[in-house]
Design a protein around this motif. Structure first.
Motif, short mmCIF file in Angstrom:
data_model
loop_
_atom_site.label_atom_id
_atom_site.label_comp_id
_atom_site.label_asym_id
_atom_site.label_seq_id
_atom_site.Cartn_x
_atom_site.Cartn_y
_atom_site.Cartn_z
N UNK A 96 0.82 -1.21 0.00
CA UNK A 96 0.00 0.00 0.00
C UNK A 96 0.85 1.25 0.00
N UNK A 97 0.19 2.39 -0.17
CA UNK A 97 0.88 3.67 -0.28
C UNK A 97 1.45 4.14 1.05
N UNK A 98 0.70 3.92 2.13
CA UNK A 98 1.10 4.46 3.43
C UNK A 98 2.43 3.88 3.89
N UNK A 99 2.50 2.55 4.01
CA UNK A 99 3.72 1.92 4.53
C UNK A 99 4.87 2.04 3.55
N UNK A 100 4.59 1.94 2.25
CA UNK A 100 5.65 2.04 1.25
C UNK A 100 6.32 3.40 1.31
N UNK A 101 5.52 4.45 1.36
CA UNK A 101 6.10 5.80 1.41
C UNK A 101 6.78 6.08 2.74
N UNK A 102 6.24 5.52 3.82
CA UNK A 102 6.86 5.72 5.13
C UNK A 102 8.29 5.19 5.14
N UNK A 103 8.49 4.04 4.51
CA UNK A 103 9.84 3.45 4.43
C UNK A 103 10.69 4.19 3.39
N UNK A 133 19.05 7.95 13.93
CA UNK A 133 17.68 8.16 14.41
C UNK A 133 16.68 7.79 13.32
N UNK A 134 16.99 8.19 12.09
CA UNK A 134 16.11 7.87 10.98
C UNK A 134 15.94 6.38 10.77
N UNK A 135 17.02 5.65 10.90
CA UNK A 135 16.92 4.21 10.69
C UNK A 135 16.27 3.49 11.87
N UNK A 136 16.31 4.10 13.05
CA UNK A 136 15.49 3.59 14.15
C UNK A 136 14.02 3.72 13.77
N UNK A 137 13.69 4.84 13.11
CA UNK A 137 12.32 5.03 12.63
C UNK A 137 11.91 3.96 11.64
N UNK A 138 12.82 3.59 10.73
CA UNK A 138 12.53 2.53 9.76
C UNK A 138 12.28 1.21 10.47
N UNK A 139 13.10 0.92 11.49
CA UNK A 139 12.93 -0.32 12.25
C UNK A 139 11.58 -0.33 12.97
N UNK A 142 8.96 -1.23 10.36
CA UNK A 142 9.01 -2.63 9.93
C UNK A 142 8.72 -3.60 11.06
N UNK A 143 9.02 -3.20 12.30
CA UNK A 143 8.77 -4.02 13.48
C UNK A 143 9.33 -5.43 13.40
N UNK A 144 10.60 -5.61 13.08
CA UNK A 144 11.15 -6.97 13.09
C UNK A 144 11.21 -7.50 14.52
N UNK A 145 10.77 -8.73 14.70
CA UNK A 145 10.78 -9.34 16.03
C UNK A 145 9.49 -9.18 16.79
N UNK A 146 8.62 -8.24 16.35
CA UNK A 146 7.35 -8.02 17.05
C UNK A 146 6.18 -8.67 16.33
N UNK A 147 6.41 -9.10 15.10
CA UNK A 147 5.37 -9.79 14.35
C UNK A 147 6.07 -10.71 13.37
N UNK A 148 5.29 -11.50 12.66
CA UNK A 148 5.88 -12.35 11.63
C UNK A 148 6.41 -11.42 10.54
N UNK A 149 7.70 -11.35 10.39
CA UNK A 149 8.30 -10.37 9.48
C UNK A 149 7.94 -10.68 8.03
N UNK A 150 7.45 -9.68 7.32
CA UNK A 150 7.07 -9.82 5.93
C UNK A 150 8.25 -9.44 5.04
N UNK A 151 8.64 -10.35 4.17
CA UNK A 151 9.70 -10.05 3.23
C UNK A 151 9.29 -8.88 2.33
N UNK A 263 -1.14 2.72 10.89
CA UNK A 263 -0.80 2.10 12.16
C UNK A 263 0.06 3.03 13.00
N UNK A 264 -0.04 2.90 14.34
CA UNK A 264 0.70 3.78 15.24
C UNK A 264 2.20 3.67 15.01
N UNK A 265 2.70 2.45 14.82
CA UNK A 265 4.15 2.28 14.63
C UNK A 265 4.62 2.94 13.34
N UNK A 266 3.77 2.92 12.30
CA UNK A 266 4.13 3.57 11.03
C UNK A 266 4.17 5.09 11.22
#
Length: 290
Positions: A96-103, A133-139, A142-151, A263-266
């Motif tokens: 989707x547009x939201x998560x793609x653009x956020x990353x 700091x920016x890459x902490x935002x990317x993490x 993406x939330x690796x480790x908090x959900x089933x990570x999507x490739x 989503x809040x994390x995004x």
């Protein structure tokens, strides 16, 4: 170069980001119905025609625009951007547009991080802190480790990396070639590459979708024209922070037109990425002035 008018440049950049966000929304719709490669190919046909029309109106015409002492660099730039566009449009379909653009908004941070090893530019500790700091935002996004990570979540990140490399190669090419030459190769090389690949994935389109395709081509040309006018009337460093509005426009379109959710994390991650990116841009501008 026109007389400098920063206020006009800011409004032109806002208009540019809005048009590009609409282009992304149309791309998301069409790529959801047809093969991504075919959609991008047709988009590049119109883009190449626009690029050649612009070049033909300048002094020296097409011959002057095509003249370069570094054809390998220019061809690589064109191929890289064409691949990046395909990957990003695929990201729109998958995430989707939201998560793609956020990353994807992390690409200025990637440019800053890679400008040292690739272009030999010095990156101070303040900018390295902002990059971190920016890459902490990317993490967080993406939330690796908090959900089933999507490739699939890596798709817009790959697009951001490719666009950052494209930006660095453009700066490298600018040491010898004009902006007009780089623009010419961006459109023509991309058109040749996408046609050689996309033509094998041709699918018949409905009449309404041909109308959407025509609008996609028009918004692409209009967006690039607005961007050219923006940099013609104002310094890039003064208007570049406003390019982040594309995230706002694209996210709004994704939520209202495609039923996506923020989503809040995004939201938190995107805020960190944008803040770090703006700080990096402002810090770079300050270093250039001194």
């Amino acid at each position: 170069m026109s007389a400098q008018n920063t206020k006009l440049g800011i409004w032109l950049m806002v208009a540019t980001t809005f048009v590009f966000a609409m282009q992304d929304g149309i791309s998301r719709h069409l790529a959801g119905e047809y093969n991504v490669l075919m959609v991008v190919m047709i988009r590049y046909w119109f883009f190449a025609a626009f690029v050649m029309a612009v070049a033909a109106r300048k002094a020296g015409g097409l011959r002057a625009a095509a003249a370069t002492s570094q054809p390998g660099v220019q061809i690589f730039r064109g191929i890289l951007l064409a691949v990046e566009v395909c990957v990003m449009v695929l990201g729109f379909v998958l995430l989707g547009l939201v998560e793609s653009h956020a990353v994807f908004t992390s690409y200025p941070l990637l440019i800053a991080a890679l400008s040292g090893p690739i272009l030999g530019e010095k990156v101070g500790w303040r900018r390295w802190t902002a990059i971190g700091v920016g890459f902490i935002g990317v993490i967080i996004i993406l939330q690796p480790g908090f959900r089933v990570f999507q490739v699939e979540a890596l798709v817009p990140l790959a697009a951001a990396l490719m666009f950052a490399l494209y930006g660095l190669m453009t700066r490298y090419a600018a040491r010898k070639d004009s902006a007009a030459t780089s623009f010419f190769y961006t459109g023509t090389v991309g058109c040749v590459v996408m046609t050689s690949v996309g033509i094998w994935f041709w699918e018949p389109m409905t009449a309404p979708d041909w109308a959407w395709m025509a609008l996609l081509c028009v918004t692409g040309a209009l967006g690039h024209w607005l961007l050219i006018k923006t940099y013609d009337v104002a310094e890039a460093s003064a208007v570049q922070p406003f390019a982040y509005l594309q995230l706002v426009f694209a996210a709004t379109l994704g939520i209202t037109a495609f039923g996506e959710t923020l989503e809040l994390n995004v939201a938190i991650g995107a805020a960190l990425v944008v803040s770090a990116g703006i700080f990096t841009l402002l810090r770079t501008r300050a270093k250039e002035k001194t």
